[in-house]
Motif scaffolding. Structure first.
Motif, PDB file in Angstrom:
ATOM      1  N   LEU A 107       0.823  -1.205   0.000  1.00 31.68           N
ATOM      2  CA  LEU A 107       0.000   0.000   0.000  1.00 31.68           C
ATOM      3  C   LEU A 107       0.857   1.255   0.000  1.00 31.68           C
ATOM      4  N   VAL A 108       1.894   1.255   0.834  1.00 32.33           N
ATOM      5  CA  VAL A 108       2.753   2.432   0.907  1.00 32.33           C
ATOM      6  C   VAL A 108       3.542   2.607  -0.384  1.00 32.33           C
ATOM      7  N   SER A 110       2.791   1.605  -3.402  1.00 33.02           N
ATOM      8  CA  SER A 110       1.910   2.038  -4.495  1.00 33.02           C
ATOM      9  C   SER A 110       1.631   3.532  -4.420  1.00 33.02           C
ATOM     10  N   GLU A 111       1.318   3.993  -3.214  1.00 32.63           N
ATOM     11  CA  GLU A 111       1.036   5.418  -3.067  1.00 32.63           C
ATOM     12  C   GLU A 111       2.285   6.256  -3.289  1.00 32.63           C
ATOM     13  N   LEU A 112       3.445   5.755  -2.821  1.00 35.47           N
ATOM     14  CA  LEU A 112       4.692   6.492  -3.022  1.00 35.47           C
ATOM     15  C   LEU A 112       5.045   6.572  -4.499  1.00 35.47           C
ATOM     16  N   ASP A 113       4.847   5.494  -5.219  1.00 32.00           N
ATOM     17  CA  ASP A 113       5.124   5.522  -6.662  1.00 32.00           C
ATOM     18  C   ASP A 113       4.196   6.492  -7.373  1.00 32.00           C
ATOM     19  N   ARG A 114       2.923   6.527  -6.967  1.00 26.70           N
ATOM     20  CA  ARG A 114       1.990   7.476  -7.595  1.00 26.70           C
ATOM     21  C   ARG A 114       2.390   8.913  -7.291  1.00 26.70           C
ATOM     22  N   ARG A 115       2.812   9.159  -6.060  1.00 26.96           N
ATOM     23  CA  ARG A 115       3.228  10.520  -5.712  1.00 26.96           C
ATOM     24  C   ARG A 115       4.480  10.924  -6.492  1.00 26.96           C
ATOM     25  N   ARG A 148      -0.721  19.032  -1.642  1.00 26.35           N
ATOM     26  CA  ARG A 148      -0.367  17.618  -1.739  1.00 26.35           C
ATOM     27  C   ARG A 148       1.082  17.371  -1.347  1.00 26.35           C
ATOM     28  N   MET A 218       0.551   9.690   3.869  1.00 26.30           N
ATOM     29  CA  MET A 218       0.131   9.342   2.511  1.00 26.30           C
ATOM     30  C   MET A 218      -1.101   8.454   2.537  1.00 26.30           C
ATOM     31  N   ILE A 219      -1.137   7.499   3.476  1.00 27.86           N
ATOM     32  CA  ILE A 219      -2.305   6.627   3.638  1.00 27.86           C
ATOM     33  C   ILE A 219      -2.818   6.852   5.053  1.00 27.86           C
ATOM     34  N   GLN A 332      -2.046  -5.880  -4.943  1.00 24.99           N
ATOM     35  CA  GLN A 332      -0.861  -5.421  -5.661  1.00 24.99           C
ATOM     36  C   GLN A 332       0.261  -6.417  -5.407  1.00 24.99           C
TER      37      GLN A 332
END
Length: 681
Positions: A107-108, A110-115, A148, A218-219, A332
């Motif tokens: 989860l972390v 995925s969000e870090l890659d999106r950011r 953001r 982030m999450i 994921q």
């Protein structure tokens, strides 16, 4: 102690002796030449031989542990039931924990890659801006993305001219020509999400620091997220206690100066959150007692700020709870760790399956061994119940079940003989009980009632029947006859001789009374004499019993008018006269009765006074020994009676016999105990 060590040394095996010699040699080398190769080789030998001995001891211990039937059952149940359940629970726990930790990391990540990918959009905006509007574009873009990325930094480098947002940002593009990239970089002790693009030699750069607080938000409500930083420090920072160990290389974790430090030889590394940040988020509270904390990590590919062509892996840590993961779980893959975790899971599953199969096989074998032996014993007992004593159980192995089968076979061989012996024993026991009842009738029921003398007696047999004898009865002319004897031997033969003595003594006494006149008048040359009574008894016993049968005997006649006691002692222990606290032993007047037909016996007289206590006893009182071989003795008897002369005669006798029992310290008597007391009033 020397003999003990020698015997212990002889009991050791050759390998045990060799191990002891190697250990002694190693200790000697450790003291003399601690750093030599011989010492290292000796240490290796000690470890190898010690491990082998440990394995052997474990095998011996296991053999002894499962020898007993109860332990075999316990081992069987544990291997069949407990071990599989524990393995399954352990496997489920490990898989669940690994899965939960990697889901949290996923989860972390995925969000870090999106950011990080979103930073590319910022550089695209700056790329499309006209040169004269770049400053305004920087400002507007920074204000838009500030929500953001709270600490976002934008930069445009145009041939030496730098435009920054915010204007106070202390950052400059790396020297030289840098390639376009979007990802995570390492700069001055921190990790940054970076997007960099170049057009017409103009660099456009957008970056934001990945602080612990930023990563944790982030999450929302997931937990604490941060990068680990590994930095090298000087060896001088290590505590003095470590340096005192000389040149030895070692690994120490958690010293007194820095709790998250690792020392490898002379190098020291600090492992802590990047930038020494405080926790970015509070760990969610536990939903229940099974809501465990979960820690996961992932390796993130990063680049160096000054050398973008160099890449390295950063450690991303996630600290959360199982309930938080379940609330935001997504699907994921696990990134670079997925193949490793899959292989590890397969290996653990195979290992657990092998352990389960082996446990099942061992449990089944042990169970069949137990049930087979029990079934054979059951069949054997059924045959015995039908009086078939020829049946034998097949014996195999060398454990307790085999020994039990051998015992059963031996039992069936001896059972019939034991039944015959048991019946014979029951018959003899019944006869002994009858003999005991008959013998109890021979003892006097109650002492004669005299005005000046109280008589009390008691006999406790060592066996069912006794060889001791005592008697007292009143005779004509205010007189009383007192007798005590001890037949050689014990059991039935002694009891029969005792009955013979009792009947012979009473017959002689009655004959003397019937044919006698007053004591001073002679009749046919005889008078009521203790010496004559004992002599007649001796001749009768010698004529009617075996030569080896004899007895000690003491016979007395008390004259109540004069207070004089006339007695004859035929080899018996001399009675003790307690007078005013002093003890006097009476005379012995002749040999034992029944051994020699022509033995001569004399008479003795003693004047009794008021308060005198006469103690007559057998050797069962004075000769019993304690655990050290010491006899109770006459002195202890005299001392005990003297201390209790003011008590009742029955109480004195009970105290004497209890003292003898305590002296021996055994529940069974070694000899018959008989005491007769005569107290002058």
């Amino acid at each position: 102690m020397t003999l003990n060590l020698k015997s212990r040394w002889k009991q050791l095996s050759k390998l045990d002796k060799f191990f002891a010699i190697v250990v002694a040699l190693y200790l000697l080398l450790l003291l003399v030449i601690p750093g030599s190769g011989f010492t290292t080789f000796a240490q290796l030998a000690v470890i190898v031989i010690g491990c082998w001995l440990l394995v052997r001891l474990v095998r011996i211990g296991l053999r002894k542990a499962i020898w007993r039937l109860r332990n075999r059952l316990i081992v069987a149940y544990v291997l069949i039931a407990v071990v599989p359940i524990l393995l399954i629970l352990t496997l489920v726990g490990l898989v669940g924990y690994m899965l939960a930790s990697q889901v949290a990391v996923y989860l972390v990540r995925s969000e870090l890659d999106r950011r990080a990918a979103a930073m590319r959009a910022v550089t695209e905006i700056m790329l499309r801006a006209e040169p004269k509007l770049r400053a305004e574009t920087l400002r507007r873009t920074g204000e838009v993305y500030r929500e953001r990325y709270p600490e976002v930094v934008l930069l445009i480098a145009d041939h030496g001219t730098l435009q920054r947002w915010p204007e106070d940002a202390a950052i400059s593009p790396p020297a030289g020509k840098s390639p376009d990239m979007t990802g995570i970089v390492w700069r001055e002790g921190r990790y940054y999400a970076l997007s960099r693009a170049t057009r017409d030699d103009v660099q456009f750069l957008a970056m934001t620091p990945l602080t612990r607080r930023y990563l944790s938000t982030m999450i929302p409500e997931l937990g604490d997220v941060y990068f680990l930083q590994v930095s090298e420090t000087q060896a001088s920072e290590v505590s003095d206690s470590k340096g005192a160990k000389g040149d030895r290389r070692s690994i120490q974790i958690g010293t007194t100066r820095r709790p998250n430090a690792i020392s490898v030889g002379d190098q020291r590394f600090n492992v802590q959150p990047t930038g020494h940040d405080a926790p970015g988020a509070v760990l969610p509270p536990a939903a229940n007692r099974f809501d465990f904390e979960v820690r996961g990590f992932s390796l993130v590919r990063t680049s160096d700020w000054s050398s973008p062509e160099k890449s390295q892996s950063a450690i991303l840590m996630v600290h959360t709870r199982l309930s938080a993961i379940l609330q935001i779980i997504l699907s994921q893959n696990l990134g670079e760790l997925q193949p490793i975790l899959s292989i590890l899971l397969i290996i653990i599953s195979i290992a657990f399956l092998i352990v389960e199969i082996v446990s099942l096989i061992i449990g089944v074998v042990l169970t069949r061994t137990i049930t087979g032996a029990v079934h054979s014993l059951y069949e054997g007992t059924q045959r015995v119940m039908k009086s078939d004593f020829t049946h034998r159980i097949s014996v195999s192995g060398g454990d307790q079940l085999a020994e039990l089968s051998k015992s059963f076979n031996t039992m069936t061989e001896n059972l019939e003989r034991l039944l015959v012996v048991a019946k014979e024993k029951e018959r003899m026991q019944a006869e002994l009980e009858i003999a005991r009842e008959v013998q109890e009738q021979l003892y006097p029921k109650a002492p004669p009632v005299l005005k000046t003398l109280r008589l009390t007696g008691l006999c406790q047999p060592a066996r069912m029947v006794s060889g001791d004898y005592y008697d007292y009865q009143a005779i004509a002319g205010n007189k009383a006859a007192i007798a005590i004897g001890d037949v050689a031997g014990k059991g039935i033969s002694a009891a029969l001789l005792m009955a013979t003595i009792q009947s012979a003594m009473r017959m002689e006494l009655r004959a003397s009374i019937e044919h006698g006149a007053p004591p001073h008048v002679a009749l046919n040359g005889f008078r009521l004499s203790t010496a004559r009574m004992v002599s007649e008894l001796n001749q009768q016993l010698h004529a009617t019993t075996a030569p080896e049968k004899f007895a000690t005997f003491w016979f007395a006649v008390y004259d109540e008018d004069s207070g004089v006691m006339t007695y004859t002692n035929a080899g018996h222990l001399p009675p003790i006269l307690i007078r005013d606290g002093d003890a006097t032993r009476l005379d012995v007047n002749g040999m034992v009765v029944g051994a020699f037909p022509m033995s001569l016996y004399d008479e003795s007289k003693v004047q009794l006074r008021a308060g005198d206590l006469l103690v007559c006893y057998t050797d069962g009182i004075t000769e019993p020994e304690n655990e050290y071989g010491e006899m109770f003795g006459e002195e202890r008897l005299i001392e005990l009676v003297s201390k209790n002369t003011d008590r009742d005669e029955s109480d004195i006798i009970e105290r004497v016999m209890e003292a003898v029992r305590q002296w021996t310290g055994v529940p069974e008597l070694s000899d018959d105990m008989t005491v007769v007391l005569a107290r002058k009033q």
